[in-house]
Write an enzyme that holds these catalytic residues in place. Structure first.
Site, PDB file in Angstrom:
ATOM      1  N   SER A   1     -23.640 -16.437 -21.672  1.00  0.00           N
ATOM      2  CA  SER A   1     -24.292 -15.219 -22.005  1.00  0.00           C
ATOM      3  C   SER A   1     -23.272 -14.311 -22.623  1.00  0.00           C
ATOM      4  CB  SER A   1     -25.062 -14.808 -20.878  1.00  0.00           C
ATOM      5  OG  SER A   1     -24.193 -14.127 -20.088  1.00  0.00           O
TER       6      SER A   1
ATOM      7  N   ASN B   1     -21.393 -12.917 -19.639  1.00  0.00           N
ATOM      8  CA  ASN B   1     -20.276 -13.632 -19.032  1.00  0.00           C
ATOM      9  C   ASN B   1     -19.034 -13.300 -19.449  1.00  0.00           C
ATOM     10  OD1 ASN B   1     -22.196 -16.753 -19.256  1.00  0.00           O
ATOM     11  ND2 ASN B   1     -22.181 -15.326 -17.500  1.00  0.00           N
TER      12      ASN B   1
ATOM     13  N   ASP C   1     -27.541 -22.607 -14.151  1.00  0.00           N
ATOM     14  CA  ASP C   1     -26.989 -21.690 -12.895  1.00  0.00           C
ATOM     15  C   ASP C   1     -26.780 -22.173 -11.686  1.00  0.00           C
ATOM     16  OD1 ASP C   1     -26.394 -19.067 -12.116  1.00  0.00           O
ATOM     17  OD2 ASP C   1     -28.379 -18.875 -11.608  1.00  0.00           O
TER      18      ASP C   1
ATOM     19  N   ARG D   1     -13.994 -22.094  -8.912  1.00  0.00           N
ATOM     20  CA  ARG D   1     -15.262 -22.114  -9.813  1.00  0.00           C
ATOM     21  C   ARG D   1     -15.360 -23.222 -10.846  1.00  0.00           C
ATOM     22  NH1 ARG D   1     -18.338 -18.035  -9.315  1.00  0.00           N
ATOM     23  NH2 ARG D   1     -18.840 -17.722 -11.528  1.00  0.00           N
TER      24      ARG D   1
ATOM     25  N   SER E   1     -32.890 -13.006 -17.047  1.00  0.00           N
ATOM     26  CA  SER E   1     -31.519 -12.972 -17.151  1.00  0.00           C
ATOM     27  C   SER E   1     -31.276 -12.703 -18.686  1.00  0.00           C
ATOM     28  CB  SER E   1     -30.556 -13.860 -16.662  1.00  0.00           C
ATOM     29  OG  SER E   1     -30.419 -13.797 -15.131  1.00  0.00           O
TER      30      SER E   1
END
Ligand code: V0D
Length: 258
Positions: free
Chosen positions: A83, A86, A38, A51, A214
């Site tokens: 995930s 996402n 993360d 990003r 999460s």
């Protein structure tokens, strides 16, 4: 002959830290380490970069961490790569992420093979692009015979979805008369998870300052030691892993007993 086989398995356990899956691990070295990779986006934002640059730097950190884990004698390394939540990110970012498996494997598969690493995936294949699956499948197939560290990519993974799928399959087996309700145990459920063949993680590492699970490995993390470290994932290195493993070794795991 019998005796030799027993002592061989004893020495394998002792020196390679490889107890049978689902056996309690009382060793000072975690057998299975799980990491939530993360903070890539925030690492990039801090530097005024897109990003995607953060995800790239995250891949470099992953390469470093795999090497460090292998040196430490960790038997299984599970990394949260993508995930099920996402998918809600901007389409361009998702597209970029979906190309990382093939890039990573082009650059790193030769080293993984040379180091006897076995690649696995935990997650749903549904919704993943063909080229992503092709890369992952190639990595899995070309390392399937390897006997060293297991590198398990949690990809399109969600903990609740995983448990739900297990429950549905068990219910189906009951409906078809292959299984009695009374026969369902924790082991039954465990055996229907993506990680059926792996021991539960002993240690969960989450960088970047967030302190939550999460939806990661909800069932499997029941007794894991949790380690939170305040660096973004792209800055994570072998020393951070070493510190987590040493802290793990100092903790007294009782699994609910005394
Ligand atoms: C981005 C930091 C390797 C976390 C690491 C599809 C976010 C780099 C893989 C990979 C990602 C996955 C499967 C496989 C081989 C490599 C990867 C994703 C993101 C999401 F078989 N890095 N990586 N997959 N990032």
């Amino acid at each position: 002959m019998r005796l030799e086989v027993d002592s061989l398995s004893f020495s394998l356990k002792r020196f390679f830290n490889k107890k049978l899956p689902q056996e309690k691990n009382n060793s000072k070295i975690p057998r299975h380490v799980a990491i939530i990779m993360d903070g890539n986006g925030r690492w990039a934002a801090k530097r005024g970069l897109p990003r995607t640059a953060g995800h790239h730097a995250g891949m470099v950190a992953l390469r470093r961490t795999i090497r460090a884990a292998n040196k430490l004698g960790i038997a299984v390394l599970t990394v949260y790569a993508f995930s099920t939540e996402n998918w809600n990110r901007p389409q361009a970012e998702v597209d970029f992420l979906m190309r990382l498996p093939s890039e990573f494997l082009r650059t790193d598969l030769p080293e993984l093979r040379a180091k006897n690493v076995r690649v696995m995936m935990s997650g749903s294949r549904e919704g993943l692009p063909e080229y992503t699956l092709a890369a992952v499948d190639e990595a899995i197939a070309s390392t399937a015979g390897n006997t060293g560290m297991v590198l398990n990519f949690a990809l399109n993974y969600g903990g609740r979805a995983e448990i739900l799928q297990a429950v549905r399959r068990i219910a189906q087996a009951v409906a078809e008369g292959q299984l009695q309700v009374e026969e369902i145990t924790e082991q039954t459920l465990q055996q229907h998870l993506y990680t059926a063949e792996l021991p539960d993680p002993d240690l969960l590492i989450r960088p970047s300052g967030e302190v939550r699970l999460s939806n990661f490995l909800l069932w499997q993390l029941a007794y894991a030691e949790l380690w939170f470290v305040d660096v973004y994932w792209p800055d994570f290195n072998g020393e951070h892993l070493q510190a987590a493993v040493e802290a793990y070794g100092r903790r007294d795991r009782r699994f609910g007993g005394l």
